[in-house]
Design a protein around this motif. Sequence first.
Motif, short mmCIF file in Angstrom:
data_model
loop_
_atom_site.label_atom_id
_atom_site.label_comp_id
_atom_site.label_asym_id
_atom_site.label_seq_id
_atom_site.Cartn_x
_atom_site.Cartn_y
_atom_site.Cartn_z
N VAL A 61 -31.13 9.41 -52.83
CA VAL A 61 -30.25 9.74 -51.55
C VAL A 61 -31.59 10.21 -50.52
CG1 VAL A 61 -29.05 11.15 -50.26
CG2 VAL A 61 -28.36 10.14 -52.41
N MET A 62 -32.57 10.84 -50.87
CA MET A 62 -33.31 11.34 -50.04
C MET A 62 -34.64 10.33 -49.79
SD MET A 62 -32.15 14.14 -49.10
CE MET A 62 -33.40 15.00 -48.02
N GLN A 63 -34.89 9.49 -50.70
CA GLN A 63 -36.11 8.72 -50.39
C GLN A 63 -36.18 7.95 -48.86
OE1 GLN A 63 -37.11 6.07 -53.82
NE2 GLN A 63 -37.21 4.40 -52.09
N PRO A 64 -34.99 7.65 -48.25
CA PRO A 64 -35.56 6.86 -47.19
C PRO A 64 -35.82 7.98 -45.96
CG PRO A 64 -33.29 6.27 -48.05
CD PRO A 64 -33.76 7.25 -48.83
N ILE A 65 -35.27 9.10 -46.46
CA ILE A 65 -35.62 10.29 -45.33
C ILE A 65 -36.94 10.48 -45.45
CG2 ILE A 65 -34.98 12.77 -44.74
CD1 ILE A 65 -31.96 11.90 -45.62
N ILE A 66 -37.51 10.92 -46.81
CA ILE A 66 -38.91 11.20 -47.15
C ILE A 66 -39.85 9.99 -46.49
CG2 ILE A 66 -40.50 11.72 -49.08
CD1 ILE A 66 -38.00 12.91 -50.46
N LEU A 67 -39.42 8.89 -46.84
CA LEU A 67 -40.28 7.61 -46.06
C LEU A 67 -40.36 7.75 -44.47
CD1 LEU A 67 -39.25 4.71 -48.49
CD2 LEU A 67 -41.27 6.10 -48.69
N ARG A 68 -39.33 8.12 -43.86
CA ARG A 68 -39.27 8.20 -42.56
C ARG A 68 -40.11 9.47 -41.90
NH1 ARG A 68 -34.33 9.81 -40.94
NH2 ARG A 68 -35.02 11.80 -40.30
N LEU A 69 -40.32 10.57 -42.92
CA LEU A 69 -41.05 11.67 -42.56
C LEU A 69 -42.45 11.17 -42.81
CD1 LEU A 69 -38.87 14.54 -44.18
CD2 LEU A 69 -39.41 14.18 -41.69
N ALA A 70 -42.75 10.62 -43.75
CA ALA A 70 -44.07 10.21 -43.93
C ALA A 70 -44.69 9.11 -42.92
CB ALA A 70 -44.18 9.40 -45.36
N GLN A 71 -43.66 8.37 -42.44
CA GLN A 71 -44.08 7.33 -41.40
C GLN A 71 -44.52 8.23 -40.12
OE1 GLN A 71 -41.65 3.83 -40.46
NE2 GLN A 71 -40.91 5.11 -38.88
N GLU A 72 -43.69 9.34 -39.72
CA GLU A 72 -43.89 10.09 -38.64
C GLU A 72 -45.44 10.85 -38.94
OE1 GLU A 72 -40.80 12.90 -38.05
OE2 GLU A 72 -39.39 11.29 -37.85
N GLY A 99 -35.57 20.71 -50.15
CA GLY A 99 -34.79 20.39 -48.83
C GLY A 99 -35.33 20.89 -47.48
N ASN A 100 -36.45 21.63 -47.35
CA ASN A 100 -36.80 21.97 -46.11
C ASN A 100 -38.35 22.22 -45.88
OD1 ASN A 100 -37.56 24.24 -47.75
ND2 ASN A 100 -35.89 25.65 -46.96
N GLU A 101 -38.99 21.70 -46.76
CA GLU A 101 -40.69 21.68 -46.54
C GLU A 101 -41.24 20.42 -47.10
OE1 GLU A 101 -44.66 23.99 -47.59
OE2 GLU A 101 -43.04 24.39 -48.93
N PHE A 102 -41.82 19.68 -45.99
CA PHE A 102 -42.16 18.30 -46.17
C PHE A 102 -43.65 18.53 -46.29
CE2 PHE A 102 -44.21 14.55 -44.73
CZ PHE A 102 -43.81 13.48 -45.75
N LYS A 103 -44.48 17.79 -47.28
CA LYS A 103 -45.89 17.88 -47.24
C LYS A 103 -46.25 16.22 -47.73
CE LYS A 103 -47.24 22.20 -46.52
NZ LYS A 103 -48.01 22.58 -45.33
N HIS A 104 -47.34 16.14 -47.30
CA HIS A 104 -47.89 15.10 -47.72
C HIS A 104 -49.58 14.90 -48.01
CE1 HIS A 104 -49.32 14.57 -43.78
NE2 HIS A 104 -49.90 13.45 -43.75
N TYR A 105 -50.08 13.88 -48.76
CA TYR A 105 -51.50 13.97 -48.72
C TYR A 105 -51.71 12.47 -49.10
CZ TYR A 105 -56.17 15.52 -49.98
OH TYR A 105 -57.62 15.77 -50.17
N VAL A 106 -52.80 11.77 -48.48
CA VAL A 106 -53.30 10.46 -48.83
C VAL A 106 -54.50 10.62 -49.57
CG1 VAL A 106 -54.18 8.45 -47.79
CG2 VAL A 106 -52.49 9.80 -46.53
N TYR A 107 -54.22 9.84 -50.92
CA TYR A 107 -55.47 9.67 -51.85
C TYR A 107 -56.19 8.38 -51.86
CZ TYR A 107 -53.19 13.87 -53.79
OH TYR A 107 -52.81 15.23 -54.13
N GLU A 108 -57.28 8.54 -52.08
CA GLU A 108 -58.04 7.37 -52.21
C GLU A 108 -58.25 7.21 -53.68
OE1 GLU A 108 -59.12 5.42 -49.75
OE2 GLU A 108 -58.45 6.58 -48.00
N ILE A 109 -57.82 6.03 -54.06
CA ILE A 109 -57.83 5.78 -55.73
C ILE A 109 -59.13 4.71 -55.99
CG2 ILE A 109 -56.49 5.06 -57.49
CD1 ILE A 109 -55.46 7.42 -56.35
#
Length: 183
Positions: free
Chosen positions: A57-68, A152-162
């Motif tokens: 259910v939350m995946q599209p919302i998380i993807l939208r947050l990542a997009q931002e 449900g209330n703290e969004f974090k992201h990190y971009v990794y170079e593999i």
Amino acid sequence: MANDRNDFAPEIRNAAWWASDTRRAVNGKAVEVILTKQGKLDPPDLSHIEAVQMGHVMQPIILRLAQEKLGQEVKDADYMLTHPTESWLRCHFDGITADGKTLVEAKNYNAAVRNKYDFETGRIPGADWAQLVHECAVHQLDRICFAVLFGGNEFKHYVYEITQEHKDELIKEMSVYWGHVKA
């Protein structure tokens, strides 16, 4: 709902080594994965688990947050690929940037596990790291954004170079488990 297709049927899942299998192996569950793929153990039914359902259910919302946060369009990547040379290695994906250069792995985690992550340094548990490397290896990409919503209330992201070395090491490790499946 995401990932609601026939390629999640046991006969498809047991015919290859998936990113979820890599996660479970790194978490000490390799024997269970091997026995399941050999047909000696029934696969766990996770469909009734609310946390699993909420992840979809939350995946599209998380993807939208990542997009931002990434400042570029993130497209749904609900598809399966097989590694170009290791036909036993497969993966499903969550998102990919519109330029096709960066995968996005969306997670919806309980706030109680937040202390296992440091998004300043990129420190994450081994199972998460292994999944990210697995996805990049199969998709033949070198960048992946790990996007997590905690509690449900703290969004974090990190971009990794593999690196190719990361991919080669993971494939070598997982090939041992796949060898046990086929033996």
